[in-house]
Design an enzyme around this catalytic site. Structure first.
Site, PDB file in Angstrom:
ATOM      1  N   ARG A 146      12.522  -8.188  11.958  1.00 58.62           N
ATOM      2  CA  ARG A 146      11.889  -7.351  12.981  1.00 58.62           C
ATOM      3  C   ARG A 146      10.782  -8.132  13.678  1.00 58.62           C
ATOM      4  O   ARG A 146      10.121  -8.975  13.068  1.00 58.62           O
ATOM      5  CB  ARG A 146      11.243  -6.116  12.338  1.00 58.62           C
ATOM      6  CG  ARG A 146      12.215  -5.082  11.816  1.00 58.62           C
ATOM      7  CD  ARG A 146      11.463  -3.799  11.494  1.00 58.62           C
ATOM      8  NE  ARG A 146      10.162  -4.085  10.880  1.00 58.62           N
ATOM      9  CZ  ARG A 146       9.124  -3.264  10.866  1.00 58.62           C
ATOM     10  NH1 ARG A 146       9.200  -2.093  11.453  1.00 58.62           N
ATOM     11  NH2 ARG A 146       8.000  -3.602  10.283  1.00 58.62           N
ATOM     12  N   ARG A 187      -8.134   3.766   9.464  1.00 56.89           N
ATOM     13  CA  ARG A 187      -7.960   2.347   9.790  1.00 56.89           C
ATOM     14  C   ARG A 187      -9.202   1.749  10.423  1.00 56.89           C
ATOM     15  O   ARG A 187      -9.300   0.532  10.573  1.00 56.89           O
ATOM     16  CB  ARG A 187      -6.811   2.178  10.785  1.00 56.89           C
ATOM     17  CG  ARG A 187      -5.446   2.371  10.187  1.00 56.89           C
ATOM     18  CD  ARG A 187      -4.397   2.197  11.271  1.00 56.89           C
ATOM     19  NE  ARG A 187      -3.101   2.707  10.842  1.00 56.89           N
ATOM     20  CZ  ARG A 187      -2.203   1.986  10.179  1.00 56.89           C
ATOM     21  NH1 ARG A 187      -2.427   0.732   9.894  1.00 56.89           N
ATOM     22  NH2 ARG A 187      -1.065   2.527   9.823  1.00 56.89           N
ATOM     23  N   ARG A 222      -1.435  -8.997  13.393  1.00 57.55           N
ATOM     24  CA  ARG A 222      -1.691  -7.725  12.703  1.00 57.55           C
ATOM     25  C   ARG A 222      -2.802  -7.885  11.673  1.00 57.55           C
ATOM     26  O   ARG A 222      -3.638  -7.010  11.492  1.00 57.55           O
ATOM     27  CB  ARG A 222      -0.417  -7.226  12.015  1.00 57.55           C
ATOM     28  CG  ARG A 222       0.602  -6.666  12.995  1.00 57.55           C
ATOM     29  CD  ARG A 222       1.957  -6.496  12.340  1.00 57.55           C
ATOM     30  NE  ARG A 222       1.989  -5.441  11.344  1.00 57.55           N
ATOM     31  CZ  ARG A 222       2.954  -5.315  10.419  1.00 57.55           C
ATOM     32  NH1 ARG A 222       3.941  -6.197  10.372  1.00 57.55           N
ATOM     33  NH2 ARG A 222       2.923  -4.340   9.550  1.00 57.55           N
ATOM     34  N   ARG A 250      11.312 -10.467   5.006  1.00 54.82           N
ATOM     35  CA  ARG A 250      11.858  -9.121   5.032  1.00 54.82           C
ATOM     36  C   ARG A 250      12.904  -9.032   6.142  1.00 54.82           C
ATOM     37  O   ARG A 250      12.738  -9.622   7.203  1.00 54.82           O
ATOM     38  CB  ARG A 250      10.703  -8.157   5.311  1.00 54.82           C
ATOM     39  CG  ARG A 250      10.985  -6.737   4.965  1.00 54.82           C
ATOM     40  CD  ARG A 250       9.726  -6.003   4.667  1.00 54.82           C
ATOM     41  NE  ARG A 250       9.016  -5.644   5.897  1.00 54.82           N
ATOM     42  CZ  ARG A 250       8.015  -4.765   5.923  1.00 54.82           C
ATOM     43  NH1 ARG A 250       7.602  -4.194   4.811  1.00 54.82           N
ATOM     44  NH2 ARG A 250       7.412  -4.495   7.045  1.00 54.82           N
ATOM     45  N   LYS A 260       0.812  -1.221   0.000  1.00 55.09           N
ATOM     46  CA  LYS A 260       0.000   0.000   0.000  1.00 55.09           C
ATOM     47  C   LYS A 260       0.851   1.281   0.000  1.00 55.09           C
ATOM     48  O   LYS A 260       0.619   2.184  -0.806  1.00 55.09           O
ATOM     49  CB  LYS A 260      -0.881  -0.076   1.247  1.00 55.09           C
ATOM     50  CG  LYS A 260      -1.704   1.092   1.585  1.00 55.09           C
ATOM     51  CD  LYS A 260      -2.644   0.719   2.726  1.00 55.09           C
ATOM     52  CE  LYS A 260      -1.913   0.326   4.012  1.00 55.09           C
ATOM     53  NZ  LYS A 260      -1.314   1.478   4.713  1.00 55.09           N
TER      54      LYS A 260
END
Ligand SMILES: [Zn+2]
Length: 217
Positions: free
Chosen positions: A163, A91, A174, A130, A13
């Site tokens: 992370r 959100r 999430r 990632r 996004k």
């Protein structure tokens, strides 16, 4: 042209918002950037935000909304560009309603909403590969963007790590939050605005061209 972009964490996004903004010469208004900017500038709101973030708490809705309102109302920036793309807000359905109220005061409307659709499995796969540099925060990907030396940042030689946010179990959490809070925003927008859905599993360039085609530019 005023746009809102929605999508799950890992949907690309933010990347797409930046690319569309660049292409259309509109402003990219990212709540993440606004918060970081406020902290860096050391404004009154920035100091408040820094304290909240340091304590690991969520920045309250009204603080984020105020930053957006200031940005939208900025006369200098309004004169320079013809619209914006909002990334990271709203959100929740409540935030979507609050945004409509702000837009009444700036005399603007949302012309279109872009929803980047992506399968949760793809999100987990993307984000868990990632890696982020602990020193300079540069982002790598074990498949598509590997550092030259394993475990070391190309830019600064720092250690690159997975992370906490990108661990599969955190990503699943999430995504749950996202489904519960943000999907109602999509339903709300479908009632009042033009919503364009795009397939987020395609390559970045293809997704950008698809969005550009859909918004008719
Ligand atoms: Zn680095």
């Amino acid at each position: 042209m005023n746009l809102v972009i929605l999508g799950a964490p890992g949907s690309g996004k933010g990347t797409q918002a930046a690319r569309i903004a660049e292409r259309e010469k509109i402003r990219h208004i990212s709540t993440g950037d606004l918060l970081r900017e406020a902290v860096a500038k050391g404004t009154a709101v920035g100091k408040q935000v820094a304290g909240i973030m340091a304590a690991g708490q969520l920045v309250p809705d009204d603080v984020v909304l105020e930053l957006i309102r200031e940005k939208l109302a900025d006369a200098e920036e309004r004169a320079k560009t013809n619209g914006w793309i909002l990334d990271g807000y709203p959100r929740t359905a409540r935030q979507a309603e609050a945004l409509e109220e702000v837009l009444k005061t700036t005399g603007e409307t949302i012309d279109a909403v872009i929803y980047i659709d992506l399968d949760p499995d793809v999100v987990v796969n993307r984000l868990s590969k990632r890696r982020t540099c602990v020193a300079c925060k540069a982002v790598y990907h074990l498949v598509s963007n590997r550092p030259a030396i394993q475990g070391k940042c190309d830019a600064c030689g720092g250690e690159i790590v997975l992370r906490e946010d990108d661990k599969p179990e955190t990503i699943m959490k999430r995504l749950e939050v996202y489904k519960k809070e943000t999907l109602p925003v999509l339903s709300l927008y479908e009632k009042h605005h033009k919503v364009h859905r795009v397939d987020g599993s395609k390559p970045i360039e293809e997704v950008t061209s698809e969005i550009a085609g859909l918004i008719g530019v």
